[in-house]
Design a protein around this motif. Sequence first.
Motif, PDB file in Angstrom:
ATOM      1  N   ASP A   1      21.301   2.847  16.939  1.00 14.49           N
ATOM      2  CA  ASP A   1      22.797   2.846  16.521  1.00 14.49           C
ATOM      3  C   ASP A   1      21.916   3.343  14.545  1.00 14.49           C
ATOM      4  O   ASP A   1      22.972   3.838  13.727  1.00 14.49           O
ATOM      5  N   GLN A   2      20.595   2.654  14.393  1.00 10.96           N
ATOM      6  CA  GLN A   2      20.076   3.449  13.552  1.00 10.96           C
ATOM      7  C   GLN A   2      19.406   5.032  13.488  1.00 10.96           C
ATOM      8  O   GLN A   2      19.789   5.578  12.502  1.00 10.96           O
ATOM      9  N   ALA A   3      19.475   5.636  14.511  1.00 10.81           N
ATOM     10  CA  ALA A   3      19.146   6.873  14.551  1.00 10.81           C
ATOM     11  C   ALA A   3      20.049   7.882  15.062  1.00 10.81           C
ATOM     12  O   ALA A   3      19.927   8.999  14.760  1.00 10.81           O
ATOM     13  N   VAL A   4      21.352   7.206  16.011  1.00 14.49           N
ATOM     14  CA  VAL A   4      22.137   8.233  16.070  1.00 14.49           C
ATOM     15  C   VAL A   4      22.816   8.651  14.779  1.00 14.49           C
ATOM     16  O   VAL A   4      23.309   8.148  13.401  1.00 14.49           O
ATOM     17  N   ARG A   5      23.370   9.810  14.200  1.00 11.77           N
ATOM     18  CA  ARG A   5      24.365  10.774  13.023  1.00 11.77           C
ATOM     19  C   ARG A   5      25.514  11.226  13.510  1.00 11.77           C
ATOM     20  O   ARG A   5      25.514  11.821  15.048  1.00 11.77           O
ATOM     21  N   HIS A   6      26.610  10.095  13.022  1.00 13.16           N
ATOM     22  CA  HIS A   6      27.971  10.564  13.394  1.00 13.16           C
ATOM     23  C   HIS A   6      28.192  11.900  12.574  1.00 13.16           C
ATOM     24  O   HIS A   6      27.979  12.002  11.351  1.00 13.16           O
ATOM     25  N   THR A   7      28.387  13.081  13.325  1.00 12.77           N
ATOM     26  CA  THR A   7      28.825  14.672  12.862  1.00 12.77           C
ATOM     27  C   THR A   7      29.730  14.586  12.693  1.00 12.77           C
ATOM     28  O   THR A   7      30.896  13.759  12.083  1.00 12.77           O
ATOM     29  N   PRO A   8      30.531  15.705  11.297  1.00 10.83           N
ATOM     30  CA  PRO A   8      31.368  15.883  10.663  1.00 10.83           C
ATOM     31  C   PRO A   8      32.285  16.473  12.037  1.00 10.83           C
ATOM     32  O   PRO A   8      33.829  15.962  11.585  1.00 10.83           O
ATOM     33  N   PHE A   9      32.881  16.658  13.338  1.00  8.91           N
ATOM     34  CA  PHE A   9      33.282  16.988  14.447  1.00  8.91           C
ATOM     35  C   PHE A   9      33.338  15.382  15.487  1.00  8.91           C
ATOM     36  O   PHE A   9      32.589  14.641  15.514  1.00  8.91           O
ATOM     37  N   ASP A  10      34.962  15.081  15.385  1.00  5.22           N
ATOM     38  CA  ASP A  10      34.916  13.815  15.899  1.00  5.22           C
ATOM     39  C   ASP A  10      34.792  13.903  17.353  1.00  5.22           C
ATOM     40  O   ASP A  10      33.998  14.896  18.370  1.00  5.22           O
ATOM     41  N   ARG A  11      33.603  12.507  17.924  1.00  5.72           N
ATOM     42  CA  ARG A  11      33.456  12.608  19.231  1.00  5.72           C
ATOM     43  C   ARG A  11      32.255  13.881  20.202  1.00  5.72           C
ATOM     44  O   ARG A  11      31.721  13.077  20.248  1.00  5.72           O
ATOM     45  N   LEU A  12      31.995  14.335  18.844  1.00  5.66           N
ATOM     46  CA  LEU A  12      29.782  13.841  18.262  1.00  5.66           C
ATOM     47  C   LEU A  12      29.190  13.741  17.765  1.00  5.66           C
ATOM     48  O   LEU A  12      28.861  13.964  16.835  1.00  5.66           O
ATOM     49  N   ASP A  13      27.720  12.881  18.763  1.00  5.33           N
ATOM     50  CA  ASP A  13      27.144  12.600  18.088  1.00  5.33           C
ATOM     51  C   ASP A  13      25.961  13.194  18.074  1.00  5.33           C
ATOM     52  O   ASP A  13      25.235  14.156  19.311  1.00  5.33           O
TER      53      ASP A  13
END
Length: 209
Positions: free
Chosen positions: A67-79
């Motif tokens: 959870d420290q490395a993952v990025r939530h992109t500007p697109f829904d459901r796409l990490d």
Amino acid sequence: MIISLANQKGGVAKTTTCVNLGAGLALRGHSVLLIDMDPQGSLTRYFGPLDGGAVLGDWLLGRAEFDQAVRHTPFDRLDLIPTAEHLIADQALIEQDKFKAIHYLRRKIEPLRARYDFILIDTMPSFSVLFANSLVASDHVLIPVKLEWLSIQGLKPLLEKVADVQDNVKHLQIMGLLGTFNRRGGKEADSCLVGLQDLLPGQVFKTTI
């Protein structure tokens, strides 16, 4: 489903395919994670500059949690799990661990199966320990192939490497060959599609890019 997009030849639209396949799956309502396993970071750059947080190498080597490395992109459901240049140094550390060198990603990724419908791994264009990690962690390998003669000739070593991994990872399957840079009606492109069918009958996607 965990899918590696692989080809040791650069410039075949591997990263572009990874991004757009991930976006398409997300638009259909699936939860998708993209993992950038290439120190060049082309996949990461698609989503803009990093914010200075943890990246792939930190997660693989236990310096950071997922959870420290993952990025939530500007697109829904796409990490995205981004990468940085120091992945080259991290790769050297992984190579030194002779007993589990090719299993780092698999051990980290297995718990994420319940969190994502699809995990897409953009591999580096070389037969490195990071490349091996990607295949060992995957259920399927999708191979983008530029429809030109030299790209077709370069497929044999890649398929041999995949077969080597399959000897030890029985569940790994070739999802298919995806023709890219198709110039419809061009003699070379049409000839290359025939060549792909001869190489892997029934495993060439009808869709081309």
